[in-house]
Design a protein around this motif. Structure first.
Motif, PDB file in Angstrom:
ATOM      1  N   ASP A   1      -5.559   2.287  11.469  1.00 46.84           N
ATOM      2  CA  ASP A   1      -6.460   1.688  10.481  1.00 46.84           C
ATOM      3  C   ASP A   1      -5.900   1.937   9.080  1.00 46.84           C
ATOM      4  O   ASP A   1      -6.051   3.030   8.524  1.00 46.84           O
ATOM      5  CB  ASP A   1      -7.862   2.295  10.622  1.00 46.84           C
ATOM      6  CG  ASP A   1      -8.884   1.628   9.695  1.00 46.84           C
ATOM      7  OD1 ASP A   1      -8.464   0.875   8.800  1.00 46.84           O
ATOM      8  OD2 ASP A   1     -10.085   1.869   9.873  1.00 46.84           O
ATOM      9  N   HIS A   2      -5.240   0.917   8.529  1.00 46.51           N
ATOM     10  CA  HIS A   2      -4.658   1.012   7.189  1.00 46.51           C
ATOM     11  C   HIS A   2      -4.905  -0.282   6.426  1.00 46.51           C
ATOM     12  O   HIS A   2      -5.148  -1.342   7.021  1.00 46.51           O
ATOM     13  CB  HIS A   2      -3.155   1.274   7.268  1.00 46.51           C
ATOM     14  CG  HIS A   2      -2.820   2.659   7.736  1.00 46.51           C
ATOM     15  ND1 HIS A   2      -2.731   3.730   6.879  1.00 46.51           N
ATOM     16  CD2 HIS A   2      -2.578   3.145   8.983  1.00 46.51           C
ATOM     17  CE1 HIS A   2      -2.440   4.829   7.574  1.00 46.51           C
ATOM     18  NE2 HIS A   2      -2.340   4.497   8.853  1.00 46.51           N
ATOM     19  N   VAL A   3      -4.825  -0.173   5.100  1.00 45.57           N
ATOM     20  CA  VAL A   3      -4.914  -1.338   4.241  1.00 45.57           C
ATOM     21  C   VAL A   3      -3.525  -1.849   3.890  1.00 45.57           C
ATOM     22  O   VAL A   3      -3.274  -3.055   3.823  1.00 45.57           O
ATOM     23  CB  VAL A   3      -5.693  -1.010   2.948  1.00 45.57           C
ATOM     24  CG1 VAL A   3      -5.717  -2.213   2.009  1.00 45.57           C
ATOM     25  CG2 VAL A   3      -7.107  -0.571   3.281  1.00 45.57           C
ATOM     26  N   MET A   4      -2.587  -0.921   3.680  1.00 46.19           N
ATOM     27  CA  MET A   4      -1.213  -1.284   3.388  1.00 46.19           C
ATOM     28  C   MET A   4      -0.301  -0.178   3.911  1.00 46.19           C
ATOM     29  O   MET A   4      -0.760   0.908   4.274  1.00 46.19           O
ATOM     30  CB  MET A   4      -1.002  -1.502   1.889  1.00 46.19           C
ATOM     31  CG  MET A   4      -1.234  -0.302   1.023  1.00 46.19           C
ATOM     32  SD  MET A   4      -1.082  -0.746  -0.738  1.00 46.19           S
ATOM     33  CE  MET A   4      -0.973   0.889  -1.478  1.00 46.19           C
TER      34      MET A   4
ATOM     35  N   ILE B   1      -1.032   1.640  18.635  1.00 48.50           N
ATOM     36  CA  ILE B   1      -0.214   0.626  17.974  1.00 48.50           C
ATOM     37  C   ILE B   1      -0.551   0.516  16.497  1.00 48.50           C
ATOM     38  O   ILE B   1      -1.723   0.360  16.122  1.00 48.50           O
ATOM     39  CB  ILE B   1      -0.430  -0.751  18.638  1.00 48.50           C
ATOM     40  CG1 ILE B   1      -0.167  -0.679  20.146  1.00 48.50           C
ATOM     41  CG2 ILE B   1       0.460  -1.805  18.001  1.00 48.50           C
ATOM     42  CD1 ILE B   1      -0.614  -1.929  20.904  1.00 48.50           C
ATOM     43  N   ALA B   2       0.473   0.562  15.663  1.00 46.14           N
ATOM     44  CA  ALA B   2       0.312   0.255  14.243  1.00 46.14           C
ATOM     45  C   ALA B   2       0.371  -1.265  14.085  1.00 46.14           C
ATOM     46  O   ALA B   2       1.412  -1.871  14.378  1.00 46.14           O
ATOM     47  CB  ALA B   2       1.423   0.917  13.428  1.00 46.14           C
TER      48      ALA B   2
ATOM     49  N   MET C   1      -7.717   4.237  15.444  1.00 48.16           N
ATOM     50  CA  MET C   1      -7.320   5.653  15.461  1.00 48.16           C
ATOM     51  C   MET C   1      -6.383   5.934  14.283  1.00 48.16           C
ATOM     52  O   MET C   1      -5.208   5.649  14.374  1.00 48.16           O
ATOM     53  CB  MET C   1      -6.623   5.981  16.778  1.00 48.16           C
ATOM     54  CG  MET C   1      -7.538   5.886  17.980  1.00 48.16           C
ATOM     55  SD  MET C   1      -8.799   7.170  17.996  1.00 48.16           S
ATOM     56  CE  MET C   1      -7.778   8.570  18.356  1.00 48.16           C
ATOM     57  N   VAL C   2      -6.888   6.485  13.217  1.00 50.75           N
ATOM     58  CA  VAL C   2      -8.305   6.759  13.028  1.00 50.75           C
ATOM     59  C   VAL C   2      -8.740   6.100  11.724  1.00 50.75           C
ATOM     60  O   VAL C   2      -7.919   5.844  10.847  1.00 50.75           O
ATOM     61  CB  VAL C   2      -8.619   8.275  12.972  1.00 50.75           C
ATOM     62  CG1 VAL C   2      -8.305   8.941  14.281  1.00 50.75           C
ATOM     63  CG2 VAL C   2      -7.883   8.960  11.818  1.00 50.75           C
TER      64      VAL C   2
ATOM     65  N   ASP D   1      -6.161  -6.244   9.716  1.00 52.17           N
ATOM     66  CA  ASP D   1      -7.430  -5.535   9.670  1.00 52.17           C
ATOM     67  C   ASP D   1      -7.786  -5.090  11.089  1.00 52.17           C
ATOM     68  O   ASP D   1      -7.852  -5.920  12.013  1.00 52.17           O
ATOM     69  CB  ASP D   1      -8.527  -6.462   9.134  1.00 52.17           C
ATOM     70  CG  ASP D   1      -9.872  -5.763   9.103  1.00 52.17           C
ATOM     71  OD1 ASP D   1     -10.191  -5.151   8.078  1.00 52.17           O
ATOM     72  OD2 ASP D   1     -10.591  -5.821  10.121  1.00 52.17           O
ATOM     73  N   PRO D   2      -8.019  -3.794  11.309  1.00 50.86           N
ATOM     74  CA  PRO D   2      -8.229  -3.328  12.687  1.00 50.86           C
ATOM     75  C   PRO D   2      -9.497  -3.870  13.324  1.00 50.86           C
ATOM     76  O   PRO D   2      -9.547  -4.072  14.541  1.00 50.86           O
ATOM     77  CB  PRO D   2      -8.286  -1.804  12.534  1.00 50.86           C
ATOM     78  CG  PRO D   2      -8.711  -1.579  11.124  1.00 50.86           C
ATOM     79  CD  PRO D   2      -8.096  -2.688  10.342  1.00 50.86           C
TER      80      PRO D   2
END
Length: 274
Positions: A38-41, A7-8, A70-71, A50-51
């Motif tokens: 796992d992304h910031v934007m 999931i995003a 992931m990941v 935040d993951p």
């Protein structure tokens, strides 16, 4: 083969409470893993969770499913912070954490916007150094390393993870690039993706044969983790199983709708003849 959700945590799914509720529903329906991007934007004016905070909520809402980011683009993280975050969620979840890592990319300007390293070779060096340091810190013993990127002097991170010798470490790669597969062979699993089409059984067998050439003797079990947005039928599941896939993850793309993810969670994993 085990099945999980991928999931995003963007937009509607940036709501950490919603993610925790989804994870609980997925566990009740028979899914065996819940993994978050796992992304910031991301693209556009979209909220991004935040993951690590989200995984903390997921760990508290579940009892059995495997968890992980992931990941994680490790070259733009402080390895001692990541070592501590993974260890604490592993303890909180009773030993259910998986650590996924990779180079990361700049398609969402997450490197450019924050002044991070953009050269792939330089990021690969950062990734290798950070991975070795994280594994050393998980021992709980004082660690000294000269760097060059992450020098530490008698550094110690406590508490340690529950899992021994460590939480599973899965490395991402973009097929058909082979150099990252040599790195993955030193750890516990590989998460291959393709920007062209879904990986076929032949692709996966070729990939695993290459990893086998670099896998140390007696290194133990190794996971092959495959994700698709389409729910697979029996033929596809059989193809994946024959190729040696140990995990299949249901993806939803980078613009997930809460209703779609919830429907998949409640429906449970795809069924096939074991």
């Amino acid at each position: 083969m085990r099945c999980g959700l991928y999931i995003a945590p963007f937009g509607e799914l940036a709501d950490v409470r919603a993610l925790a509720d989804l994870a609980a529903e997925a566990e009740a329906a028979g899914w065996e893993g819940v993994f978050l991007w796992d992304h910031v934007m991301t693209h556009g004016d979209v909220a991004v969770a935040d993951p690590w905070i989200a995984l903390t909520a997921v760990a508290l809402a579940t009892e059995r499913v495997r968890l992980g980011a992931m990941v994680t683009p490790l070259p733009r993280r402080r390895p001692w912070d990541v070592a501590r975050q993974v260890a604490l969620i592993d303890r909180l979840s009773g030993g259910r954490m998986v650590f996924g890592a990779g180079l990361g990319g700049d398609s969402r300007r997450e490197l450019t916007a924050f002044g991070e390293e953009r050269d792939p070779r330089a990021r690969a060096e950062l990734l290798d150094e950070a991975l070795e340091l994280i594994l050393a810190l998980w021992s709980g013993e004082p660690v000294t390393s000269p760097g060059p990127a992450f020098p530490v002097d008698q550094a110690r991170v406590l508490p340690t993870p529950v899992q021994r010798p460590r939480p599973p470490v899965w490395l991402a790669c973009v097929w058909p690039h082979r150099r990252p597969l040599r790195r993955a062979a030193r750890y516990d699993g590989v998460f291959p993706v393709s920007h062209v089409a879904s990986l076929t059984g032949d692709d996966l067998r070729e990939l695993m044969a290459y990893i086998g050439e670099y896998r140390p003797a007696g290194a133990g079990p190794f996971d092959l983790v495959v994700t698709n947005h389409e729910r697979p039928g029996l033929e596809r599941m059989a193809e994946l199983a024959v190729a040696g896939t140990t995990w299949w993850l249901q993806g939803f793309g980078e613009s997930p709708r809460l209703a779609d993810v919830q429907a998949a969670a409640v429906a449970g994993p795809p069924q096939w003849v074991r």
